[in-house]
Design a protein around this motif. Structure first.
Motif, PDB file in Angstrom:
ATOM      1  N   VAL A 155     -20.198  63.400  -5.941  1.00 41.08           N
ATOM      2  CA  VAL A 155     -20.300  64.430  -7.323  1.00 41.08           C
ATOM      3  C   VAL A 155     -21.178  63.463  -8.227  1.00 41.08           C
ATOM      4  CG1 VAL A 155     -20.438  65.730  -9.881  1.00 41.08           C
ATOM      5  CG2 VAL A 155     -18.713  66.153  -7.999  1.00 41.08           C
ATOM      6  N   ALA A 156     -20.638  61.317  -8.370  1.00 42.01           N
ATOM      7  CA  ALA A 156     -21.563  61.264  -8.750  1.00 42.01           C
ATOM      8  C   ALA A 156     -22.633  60.551  -8.062  1.00 42.01           C
ATOM      9  CB  ALA A 156     -20.657  59.574  -8.796  1.00 42.01           C
ATOM     10  N   ALA A 157     -22.249  60.449  -6.562  1.00 38.38           N
ATOM     11  CA  ALA A 157     -23.525  60.011  -5.799  1.00 38.38           C
ATOM     12  C   ALA A 157     -24.356  61.744  -5.099  1.00 38.38           C
ATOM     13  CB  ALA A 157     -23.060  60.197  -4.317  1.00 38.38           C
ATOM     14  N   LEU A 158     -23.643  63.033  -5.474  1.00 35.82           N
ATOM     15  CA  LEU A 158     -24.833  63.500  -4.934  1.00 35.82           C
ATOM     16  C   LEU A 158     -26.576  63.738  -6.269  1.00 35.82           C
ATOM     17  CD1 LEU A 158     -22.568  66.343  -3.095  1.00 35.82           C
ATOM     18  CD2 LEU A 158     -24.364  64.521  -2.328  1.00 35.82           C
ATOM     19  N   VAL A 159     -25.403  63.371  -7.287  1.00 37.65           N
ATOM     20  CA  VAL A 159     -25.845  64.210  -8.557  1.00 37.65           C
ATOM     21  C   VAL A 159     -27.185  62.664  -9.190  1.00 37.65           C
ATOM     22  CG1 VAL A 159     -25.647  64.493 -11.290  1.00 37.65           C
ATOM     23  CG2 VAL A 159     -24.721  65.825  -9.646  1.00 37.65           C
ATOM     24  N   PHE A 160     -26.754  61.697  -8.499  1.00 38.33           N
ATOM     25  CA  PHE A 160     -27.361  60.297  -8.804  1.00 38.33           C
ATOM     26  C   PHE A 160     -28.588  60.344  -8.017  1.00 38.33           C
ATOM     27  CE2 PHE A 160     -28.251  55.950  -8.469  1.00 38.33           C
ATOM     28  CZ  PHE A 160     -28.820  55.601  -9.849  1.00 38.33           C
ATOM     29  N   ALA A 161     -28.103  60.450  -6.565  1.00 37.48           N
ATOM     30  CA  ALA A 161     -29.302  60.709  -5.966  1.00 37.48           C
ATOM     31  C   ALA A 161     -30.273  61.698  -5.620  1.00 37.48           C
ATOM     32  CB  ALA A 161     -28.853  61.065  -4.399  1.00 37.48           C
ATOM     33  N   ALA A 162     -29.768  62.748  -7.351  1.00 36.56           N
ATOM     34  CA  ALA A 162     -30.729  64.454  -6.830  1.00 36.56           C
ATOM     35  C   ALA A 162     -31.875  63.351  -8.290  1.00 36.56           C
ATOM     36  CB  ALA A 162     -30.039  65.345  -7.126  1.00 36.56           C
ATOM     37  N   GLY A 163     -30.699  63.357  -9.488  1.00 34.18           N
ATOM     38  CA  GLY A 163     -31.544  62.287 -10.194  1.00 34.18           C
ATOM     39  C   GLY A 163     -33.254  60.867  -9.753  1.00 34.18           C
ATOM     40  N   LEU A 164     -32.634  60.653  -8.463  1.00 38.42           N
ATOM     41  CA  LEU A 164     -33.835  59.727  -8.044  1.00 38.42           C
ATOM     42  C   LEU A 164     -34.939  60.431  -7.441  1.00 38.42           C
ATOM     43  CD1 LEU A 164     -31.339  56.341  -7.576  1.00 38.42           C
ATOM     44  CD2 LEU A 164     -33.089  56.922  -9.613  1.00 38.42           C
ATOM     45  N   GLY A 181     -32.274  61.655 -17.428  1.00 42.20           N
ATOM     46  CA  GLY A 181     -31.694  62.306 -17.869  1.00 42.20           C
ATOM     47  C   GLY A 181     -30.172  63.008 -16.461  1.00 42.20           C
ATOM     48  N   VAL A 182     -31.216  63.627 -16.001  1.00 43.63           N
ATOM     49  CA  VAL A 182     -29.671  63.930 -14.457  1.00 43.63           C
ATOM     50  C   VAL A 182     -28.755  62.933 -13.914  1.00 43.63           C
ATOM     51  CG1 VAL A 182     -29.741  64.840 -12.240  1.00 43.63           C
ATOM     52  CG2 VAL A 182     -31.323  66.125 -14.455  1.00 43.63           C
ATOM     53  N   ALA A 183     -29.820  61.869 -13.187  1.00 46.86           N
ATOM     54  CA  ALA A 183     -29.599  60.617 -13.326  1.00 46.86           C
ATOM     55  C   ALA A 183     -29.062  59.800 -13.707  1.00 46.86           C
ATOM     56  CB  ALA A 183     -30.924  58.978 -12.913  1.00 46.86           C
ATOM     57  N   GLY A 184     -28.766  59.923 -15.357  1.00 45.98           N
ATOM     58  CA  GLY A 184     -27.764  59.393 -16.467  1.00 45.98           C
ATOM     59  C   GLY A 184     -26.743  59.874 -15.787  1.00 45.98           C
ATOM     60  N   ILE A 185     -26.464  61.159 -15.554  1.00 41.63           N
ATOM     61  CA  ILE A 185     -25.269  62.139 -16.096  1.00 41.63           C
ATOM     62  C   ILE A 185     -24.836  61.800 -14.369  1.00 41.63           C
ATOM     63  CG2 ILE A 185     -24.534  64.385 -14.781  1.00 41.63           C
ATOM     64  CD1 ILE A 185     -26.481  65.478 -16.703  1.00 41.63           C
ATOM     65  N   GLY A 186     -25.039  60.790 -13.578  1.00 34.04           N
ATOM     66  CA  GLY A 186     -24.215  61.465 -12.163  1.00 34.04           C
ATOM     67  C   GLY A 186     -23.470  59.251 -12.709  1.00 34.04           C
ATOM     68  N   LEU A 187     -24.674  58.595 -13.192  1.00 36.26           N
ATOM     69  CA  LEU A 187     -24.108  57.220 -13.285  1.00 36.26           C
ATOM     70  C   LEU A 187     -23.252  57.562 -14.424  1.00 36.26           C
ATOM     71  CD1 LEU A 187     -24.526  54.090 -13.352  1.00 36.26           C
ATOM     72  CD2 LEU A 187     -26.026  54.340 -15.610  1.00 36.26           C
TER      73      LEU A 187
END
Length: 546
Positions: A155-164, A181-187
């Motif tokens: 989940v962290a990888a997918l959300v963080f990649a989507a944010g970047l 904000g999306v990248a921060g959620i993944g982080l």
């Protein structure tokens, strides 16, 4: 202001010093918390210095003590083995320690995933810190309750990649905030499981602090490697005007077989020029008179052959049969405007008169300069006599990222600094706000700041934009899209003004900042210069000149 300036290295030093205690805390946390209770400490370590200290101390568990027991049971590890006491530890042996630093990614996928994840986590420190601090405590509690690790990594990888990815596609400030904000959620999700993921399946269960050494390296190496690699990577990824053709590597120094140095053109020490002739010099040669930059307060004619990307420019001109004269002029510490302009004009007068003796063609002289030198070259080329006729017999003028309007350029720069201080909440006495009121290169040139009312007439007389007219020679302007010093708007405005007067002109916007070697090494930009010189200062144009 000096006090603030001296404090800056200390502040940076304290920030750079944090990875040292952070590495120690990361290693100790594994010994202080049970494997099923490492989610919350993991989030605290990732959150920064303050929360990391809390991660060292485990939260006590309040359980009823069995009747008749006067002391708590000695702690045991998850496997039920008795912990090793200090006097029972074997003597230190470096060889077995070194042999256990390698953990195969197949046999131990947890540490391998976390080690790679820390390399990917480094850029995330630039975005979404606020969102990650909110997400991490929530996700860490969920992780400790469920005991699951891999879903958090996915989940962290997918959300963080989507944010970047969203950051790279954002075209408005509001969209950029959402992407961060999306990248921060993944982080935040990654922080919740990172330390727990590393420490649970460590290769050596009896020495977790030592086994975390490679993990700490993964967190620290990017901070050392990226600053060295990023400039080259950014330069390679910059959009090139010439498609797939590679950039030229600028020579560190250029010398011509026929070079004369420190030739005088006037009585003062600053009145000197260097003359470079091509190796196959024959007959009257076309001449480029080059004016160096340096904010009108520093620089030297020698920069053309040994400073930044300028040697590549000299090499290009000499290789195409042009003679080059690099001139000095009085700097702002010696004299104020119009002294530098008078010096450039005097050097042109001397070279024009001495052209036959020096083997030069007086009908094919081009003025050229970079930064402050580009500004002076434009002014000299646009200078007219009382009848409105050109004062100098120049065929064309070329400016690299030179200021075209002193008042406008200074106002734009100061507004950028002031806006940055306002947005970032700097106090009124901060060094960034002091820059708004500090003496500027323009002010040193004129002897008074050009945005003051009493300097309006002087600033206008020192601005090429105001001096341009129907008698101006053909003009080539190079400007950088990312130039925070001179900007690109001034060059575009000058090109439009010249078009209004039917003066041949061209403004070329490069994917570069102020003073970058890219201007002189990119093949397409080099060809732009040669084409312009051939059209407006070639033999045919000289023959057609009145």
């Amino acid at each position: 202001m000096e006090k603030t300036t001296r404090e800056l290295p200390g502040r940076l030093g304290r920030r750079r010093a944090w990875p040292l205690p952070s590495a120690a805390l990361t290693a100790v946390v594994a010994d202080r918390h049970a494997p099923d209770r490492r989610g919350v400490p993991s989030a605290r370590v990732g959150a920064g210095p303050g929360p990391s200290l809390l991660a060292v101390f485990p939260r006590p568990r309040h359980r009823p003590r069995p009747a008749g027991r006067t002391s708590p049971r000695p702690p045991r590890d998850p496997a039920g083995r008795r912990p090793v006491l200090a006097h029972e530890r074997p003597p230190l042996d470096v060889r077995p320690i070194a042999s256990t630093f390698w953990a195969g990614p197949v046999a131990h996928p947890g540490p391998a995933l976390a080690w790679a994840g820390r390399f990917l986590r480094f850029p995330a420190r630039l975005v979404g810190n606020g969102t990650s601090l909110v997400t991490a405590p929530f996700a860490s509690g969920v992780r400790d309750r469920t005991g699951r690790r891999k879903p958090f990594v996915v989940v962290a990888a997918l959300v963080f990649a989507a944010g970047l990815l969203a950051v790279t596609r954002a075209t408005a400030f509001s969209a950029l905030l959402v992407a961060l904000g999306v990248a921060g959620i993944g982080l935040g999700v990654h922080l919740a499981v990172d330390l727990a993921l590393v420490t649970r399946p460590l290769p050596g269960s009896r020495a977790p602090a030592k086994d975390l050494g490679p993990t700490n390296l993964a967190g620290g190496l990017p901070g050392s490697l990226i600053p060295a690699v990023a400039p080259r990577t950014a330069g390679d990824r910059r959009r090139r005007w010439s498609g797939s053709e590679p950039h030229r590597k600028p020579p560190t120094k250029v010398t011509s077989p026929h070079m004369q140095t420190d030739l005088p053109y006037g009585p003062l020490p600053a009145h000197r020029f260097d003359l470079h002739l091509p190796s196959d010099a024959a007959g009257p040669l076309p001449l480029v008179v080059y004016v160096h930059g340096g904010g009108w307060m520093t620089g030297d004619k020698s920069w053309l052959r040994e400073e930044g990307g300028l040697p590549a420019l000299a090499e290009l001109l000499l290789g195409n049969g042009w003679a080059v004269a690099a001139v000095n002029y009085r700097l702002s510490g010696e004299a104020t405007f119009p002294a530098p302009l008078d010096d450039v004009i005097a050097s042109l007068d001397r070279l024009t008169r001495s052209a036959p003796d020096l083997g030069l063609d007086p009908s094919r002289i081009v003025l050229m300069g970079d930064s402050a030198g580009g500004h002076l070259a434009l002014l000299a080329a646009y200078a007219t006599d009382e009848r409105g006729r050109p004062r100098l017999p120049v065929r064309a003028v070329v400016s690299y990222y030179g200021v075209t309007d002193l008042r406008t350029a200074l106002e734009e720069r100061r507004s950028r600094v002031a806006a940055g201080a306002e947005v970032r909440g700097f106090p009124p006495d901060s060094i960034l706000r002091e820059l708004v009121r500090a003496p500027t290169p323009e002010g040193r040139l004129l002897g008074v700041e050009p945005d003051l009312a009493e300097a309006e007439a002087l600033a206008a007389s020192a601005s090429p934009y105001r001096a341009a007219g129907p008698a101006s020679p053909p003009t080539l302007l190079f400007a950088g899209r990312y130039d925070a010093v001179s900007g690109s708007q001034g060059a575009e405005a000058l090109a439009r003004r010249l078009e209004e007067h039917a003066v041949p002109s061209r403004c070329v916007l490069a994917e570069a900042g102020h003073g970058e070697a890219y201007f002189f090494t990119d093949p397409a930009l080099r060809q732009e210069l040669l084409t312009f010189l051939g059209v407006h200062a070639g033999p045919e144009s000289a023959a057609a000149a009145p």
